[in-house]
Design a protein around this motif. Structure first.
Motif, PDB file in Angstrom:
ATOM      1  N   GLU A 275      62.160 -61.832  19.156  1.00  0.00           N
ATOM      2  CA  GLU A 275      63.125 -60.769  18.881  1.00  0.00           C
ATOM      3  C   GLU A 275      63.365 -59.970  20.165  1.00  0.00           C
ATOM      4  O   GLU A 275      62.423 -59.650  20.887  1.00  0.00           O
ATOM      5  CB  GLU A 275      62.604 -59.835  17.796  1.00  0.00           C
ATOM      6  N   ILE A 276      64.622 -59.655  20.427  1.00  0.00           N
ATOM      7  CA  ILE A 276      64.997 -58.851  21.585  1.00  0.00           C
ATOM      8  C   ILE A 276      65.125 -57.401  21.129  1.00  0.00           C
ATOM      9  O   ILE A 276      65.897 -57.096  20.213  1.00  0.00           O
ATOM     10  CB  ILE A 276      66.324 -59.322  22.206  1.00  0.00           C
ATOM     11  N   LEU A 277      64.360 -56.514  21.763  1.00  0.00           N
ATOM     12  CA  LEU A 277      64.320 -55.108  21.366  1.00  0.00           C
ATOM     13  C   LEU A 277      64.791 -54.217  22.500  1.00  0.00           C
ATOM     14  O   LEU A 277      64.683 -54.562  23.677  1.00  0.00           O
ATOM     15  CB  LEU A 277      62.889 -54.701  20.983  1.00  0.00           C
ATOM     16  N   GLY A 278      65.253 -53.027  22.135  1.00  0.00           N
ATOM     17  CA  GLY A 278      65.643 -52.042  23.127  1.00  0.00           C
ATOM     18  C   GLY A 278      64.541 -51.049  23.434  1.00  0.00           C
ATOM     19  O   GLY A 278      64.637 -50.290  24.395  1.00  0.00           O
ATOM     20  N   ARG A 279      63.491 -51.030  22.620  1.00  0.00           N
ATOM     21  CA  ARG A 279      62.358 -50.132  22.853  1.00  0.00           C
ATOM     22  C   ARG A 279      61.121 -50.713  22.185  1.00  0.00           C
ATOM     23  O   ARG A 279      61.216 -51.611  21.345  1.00  0.00           O
ATOM     24  CB  ARG A 279      62.641 -48.727  22.310  1.00  0.00           C
ATOM     25  N   GLU A 280      59.959 -50.177  22.558  1.00  0.00           N
ATOM     26  CA  GLU A 280      58.718 -50.634  21.946  1.00  0.00           C
ATOM     27  C   GLU A 280      58.768 -50.417  20.438  1.00  0.00           C
ATOM     28  O   GLU A 280      59.183 -49.361  19.966  1.00  0.00           O
ATOM     29  CB  GLU A 280      57.530 -49.843  22.512  1.00  0.00           C
ATOM     30  N   ASP A 281      58.315 -51.402  19.679  1.00  0.00           N
ATOM     31  CA  ASP A 281      58.282 -51.301  18.213  1.00  0.00           C
ATOM     32  C   ASP A 281      59.644 -50.967  17.622  1.00  0.00           C
ATOM     33  O   ASP A 281      59.743 -50.376  16.538  1.00  0.00           O
ATOM     34  CB  ASP A 281      57.251 -50.249  17.775  1.00  0.00           C
ATOM     35  N   GLY A 282      60.715 -51.332  18.333  1.00  0.00           N
ATOM     36  CA  GLY A 282      62.059 -51.042  17.860  1.00  0.00           C
ATOM     37  C   GLY A 282      62.596 -52.120  16.940  1.00  0.00           C
ATOM     38  O   GLY A 282      61.923 -53.105  16.628  1.00  0.00           O
TER      39      GLY A 282
END
Length: 337
Positions: A275-282
């Motif tokens: 999964e590509i996220l914009g923030r930690e645990d996002g």
């Protein structure tokens, strides 16, 4: 340190374990030396006393001294795992007052970050400040492997008018002087965030993914024109991030994604998705499906969605990868295009 012709030696430890060598552990000493760099002038003086308290930023070891303007800066790793701290004085041999942390490879202490939410596996730290073309940097190292192997890092710092220095975050940018280009291939090992699966919102700072390599350390070839060249077939061991299991997060800061449209990754093992996220645990912005027998995959990237999720502009956007699946994967590199 050579301070306008007067030479000072800074030496000493705050580690109780060093007492096994038969010397009483007292802390950091300063000693003035004669011009021959051998003869001691006067008596050694204790600048910072030894107090190995894990709840206080006391002196540990590895002092680094700088004279900038009217101030003397003493940089050292602290006993509370907040990384490189500093003290200031108007004198080279007395009066140093602790001012705070400059850099932690795990970002502990930055914006209230606690130990059990460390952004990176904890390890020892050593370093100091260096001025390059008028810009000051803090040099440090972060942990690799499962022991105390080390990867050098550098971050820009700002010395304020009053002489103080604010703590800076760990990034993947190093001496790049800004966000990394959003088009190109990057090795996985420039990660500044490695976190294991969250349990009740907490992460064990000593478990989770780790950087390693296949084969021993090496010296890259140097061409006759002075440019370092690595022959990947004969010289360079394969560097990678191992131990990426379900729920683990690998993060990078920062990229200029204004022209980025896709991302591809090169992996080994596993069965699931990245999964590509914009923030930690996002929340997940995009997904790359991984299947046994294949080495990665790619997907379209929406920089605007990543920027909105992260709270940063597209021109300076973080990028996080979270594995969801079975088994363990290795991440070798990724390409933005």
């Amino acid at each position: 340190m050579d301070d306008d012709g007067r030479v000072y030696l800074y030496v000493g430890s705050g580690q109780p374990s060093n007492g096994k060598f038969g010397h009483k552990i007292q802390g950091l000493f300063v000693i003035e030396l004669d011009s021959d760099m051998l003869t001691i002038i006067g008596e050694p003086t204790i600048l910072l006393t030894a107090d190995f308290n894990p709840k206080k930023p006391n002196y540990w070891e590895g002092p680094s001294i700088r004279h900038i303007g009217q101030w003397y800066y003493l940089v050292y790793p602290a006993t509370d795992m907040t990384g490189l701290n500093y003290a200031m004085s108007l004198f080279p041999d007395k009066g140093f007052i602790h001012k705070g942390s400059i850099h932690s490879s795990s970002d502990i202490g930055l914006n209230g970050r606690k130990l059990m939410n460390a952004a990176y596996p904890m390890g020892n730290s050593h370093g100091g400040m260096v001025c390059i073309k008028g810009q000051w940097y803090i040099f440090d190292h972060r942990r690799t492997g499962k022991t105390t192997n080390r990867q050098p890092v550098a971050e820009r710092i700002e010395i304020k008018k009053d002489g103080s220095i604010s703590m800076v975050e760990s990034t993947s940018c190093g001496l790049n002087d800004g966000a990394l280009h959003g088009i190109g291939t990057y090795p996985a090992y420039i990660a500044c965030c490695l976190k294991g699966k969250s349990v009740f919102g907490l992460h064990n700072p000593m478990s989770g993914p780790f950087i390693t390599q296949d084969g021993p350390d090496y010296e890259p070839n140097e061409r006759t024109d002075g440019i370092v060249n690595v022959d990947t077939e004969t010289d360079a061991p394969e560097a990678k991030i191992c131990g990426i299991k379900n729920g683990c997060i690998v993060g990078y800061k920062y990229f200029d994604l204004t022209k980025t449209k896709h991302i591809s990754i090169t992996t080994h093992g596993g069965n699931g998705m990245i999964e590509i996220l914009g923030r930690e645990d996002g929340r997940s912005i995009a997904k790359i499906r991984l299947t046994p027998g294949h080495h990665g995959g790619d997907t379209a990237l929406n920089p605007a969605a990543l920027a909105e999720e992260s709270g940063y502009p597209v021109s300076r956007c973080p990028l996080y990868l979270r594995y969801k699946g079975t088994g363990s994967i290795e991440l070798l590199q990724f390409t933005l295009f």
